[in-house]
Design a protein around this motif. Structure first.
Motif, mmCIF file in Angstrom:
data_model
loop_
_atom_site.group_PDB
_atom_site.id
_atom_site.type_symbol
_atom_site.label_atom_id
_atom_site.label_comp_id
_atom_site.label_asym_id
_atom_site.label_seq_id
_atom_site.Cartn_x
_atom_site.Cartn_y
_atom_site.Cartn_z
ATOM 1 N N VAL A 1 -9.473 2.003 3.860
ATOM 2 C CA VAL A 1 -8.761 2.999 3.048
ATOM 3 C C VAL A 1 -8.763 2.584 1.577
ATOM 4 C CG1 VAL A 1 -6.509 4.064 2.625
ATOM 5 C CG2 VAL A 1 -7.325 3.750 4.974
ATOM 6 N N VAL A 2 -8.566 1.285 1.333
ATOM 7 C CA VAL A 2 -8.621 0.783 -0.045
ATOM 8 C C VAL A 2 -10.006 1.031 -0.639
ATOM 9 C CG1 VAL A 2 -8.557 -1.291 -1.493
ATOM 10 C CG2 VAL A 2 -6.826 -0.959 0.288
ATOM 11 N N LEU B 1 -12.065 3.388 0.156
ATOM 12 C CA LEU B 1 -12.155 4.818 -0.157
ATOM 13 C C LEU B 1 -11.477 5.122 -1.488
ATOM 14 C CD1 LEU B 1 -11.417 6.598 3.261
ATOM 15 C CD2 LEU B 1 -13.614 6.426 2.064
ATOM 16 N N TYR B 2 -10.322 4.502 -1.702
ATOM 17 C CA TYR B 2 -9.594 4.658 -2.965
ATOM 18 C C TYR B 2 -10.473 4.193 -4.134
ATOM 19 C CZ TYR B 2 -6.057 3.587 -6.539
ATOM 20 O OH TYR B 2 -5.342 3.504 -7.711
ATOM 21 N N GLU B 3 -11.269 3.146 -3.886
ATOM 22 C CA GLU B 3 -12.172 2.622 -4.915
ATOM 23 C C GLU B 3 -13.501 3.382 -4.948
ATOM 24 O OE1 GLU B 3 -10.614 -2.042 -4.718
ATOM 25 O OE2 GLU B 3 -12.389 -1.425 -3.582
ATOM 26 N N GLU B 4 -13.623 4.405 -4.109
ATOM 27 C CA GLU B 4 -14.817 5.257 -4.017
ATOM 28 C C GLU B 4 -16.050 4.462 -3.591
ATOM 29 O OE1 GLU B 4 -15.250 7.485 -7.618
ATOM 30 O OE2 GLU B 4 -13.362 8.560 -7.336
ATOM 31 N N LYS C 1 -4.799 -5.109 -1.510
ATOM 32 C CA LYS C 1 -6.142 -5.489 -1.049
ATOM 33 C C LYS C 1 -6.259 -6.979 -0.722
ATOM 34 C CE LYS C 1 -11.050 -5.139 -2.219
ATOM 35 N NZ LYS C 1 -12.044 -4.591 -3.189
ATOM 36 N N ILE D 1 -1.954 -0.493 -4.649
ATOM 37 C CA ILE D 1 -3.198 -0.651 -3.888
ATOM 38 C C ILE D 1 -3.941 -1.925 -4.284
ATOM 39 C CG2 ILE D 1 -5.376 0.427 -3.232
ATOM 40 C CD1 ILE D 1 -2.904 1.958 -2.314
ATOM 41 N N ASP D 2 -4.012 -2.191 -5.584
ATOM 42 C CA ASP D 2 -4.752 -3.371 -6.046
ATOM 43 C C ASP D 2 -4.123 -4.660 -5.528
ATOM 44 O OD1 ASP D 2 -6.493 -1.740 -7.381
ATOM 45 O OD2 ASP D 2 -5.507 -1.933 -9.331
ATOM 46 N N GLU E 1 2.167 2.230 -3.224
ATOM 47 C CA GLU E 1 1.092 2.595 -4.145
ATOM 48 C C GLU E 1 0.652 1.425 -5.032
ATOM 49 O OE1 GLU E 1 2.164 6.166 -6.196
ATOM 50 O OE2 GLU E 1 2.288 7.356 -4.359
ATOM 51 N N ASN F 1 -7.168 -0.650 6.972
ATOM 52 C CA ASN F 1 -6.513 -0.489 5.671
ATOM 53 C C ASN F 1 -7.400 -0.920 4.521
ATOM 54 O OD1 ASN F 1 -3.485 0.440 5.772
ATOM 55 N ND2 ASN F 1 -3.816 -0.790 7.604
ATOM 56 N N ALA G 1 0.831 -1.208 0.000
ATOM 57 C CA ALA G 1 0.000 0.000 0.000
ATOM 58 C C ALA G 1 0.867 1.261 0.000
ATOM 59 C CB ALA G 1 -0.930 -0.013 1.207
#
Length: 222
Positions: A178-179, A181-184, A156, A152-153, A150, A175, A147
């Motif tokens: 947070v992931v 959130l990154y994926e909205e 997860k 992120i994928d 960067e 965490n 993470a």
């Protein structure tokens, strides 16, 4: 059971003085054998006598330049003192010699992690998880390094693996939030933050993240 085995058993039983006496006998009987010095160093490190432990490990290395467990002991010693570059030097030697020890790879990865060299930490933390796939801490720190780098994928599924090992791992839930959130995906993020807080009510990061989501939703409803 030989003297080394008996001394190690005494260590496990927390009979440190008796273990020390046996290790001392072993060294006196075999002063050219590095194993006695390594085991005595391990005992000293265990009772927080790092300076004397260092001398015993170094003596073992003088006797055998390929004494991997002596380098490992020094690496662990310097790691505990937060002297990460010295820890790296010794732990790299462990791997160079060929000792496939999960914790050595983990410590080496963490020396880079603590210096915020996350990408350099990745191969060592990944190897630690390969060697010890059921270790929750190894897996979590590998996910965190991904993470922080960067990826992120890739991070997860590693955090999801942590939850398979320990469903109440609050930091893994945080965490994954947070992931999300990154994926909205605010609903999934909130679910993970709530899980983190259910396990650890004082989890400040999860509480703050949850608060921010609620504020977004409140503003959306207005």
């Amino acid at each position: 059971m030989d003297k080394n085995e008996r001394a190690i058993e005494l260590m496990k039983e927390q009979k440190y003085e008796e273990a020390a006496e046996l290790f001392n006998d072993i060294i006196e009987e075999n002063p050219k054998d590095p194993l006695g010095y390594i085991n005595f160093g391990n005992l000293l490190l265990h009772i927080n006598d790092a300076e004397r432990a260092r001398r015993f490990y170094e003596r073992a290395i003088e006797l055998d330049k390929h004494a991997a467990t002596a380098y490992y002991g020094l690496g662990n010693l310097y790691y505990e003192k937060s002297e990460f570059q010295k820890a790296q030097q010794n732990l790299l030697k462990v791997i160079e010699i060929g000792l496939e020890e999960a914790h050595a790879y983990y410590l080496l990865g963490m020396t880079f992690f603590h210096q915020e060299q996350f990408k350099l930490a990745l191969p060592y933390l990944m190897r630690a998880t390969d060697l010890s796939p059921e270790d929750t801490e190894f897996t979590f720190q590998y996910g965190l390094a991904l993470a922080q780098s960067e990826h992120i994928d890739e991070a997860k599924p590693v955090f999801q693996k942590v939850l398979e090992l320990d469903s109440n791992h609050s930091d893994a839930h945080y965490n994954l939030g947070v992931v999300a959130l990154y994926e909205e995906n605010l609903s999934e993020a909130l679910d993970h933050f709530n899980h983190a807080l259910a396990v650890q009510p004082e989890h400040a990061l999860a509480a703050n993240a949850k608060k921010q989501i609620m504020e977004v939703w409140d503003n959306t409803d207005m």
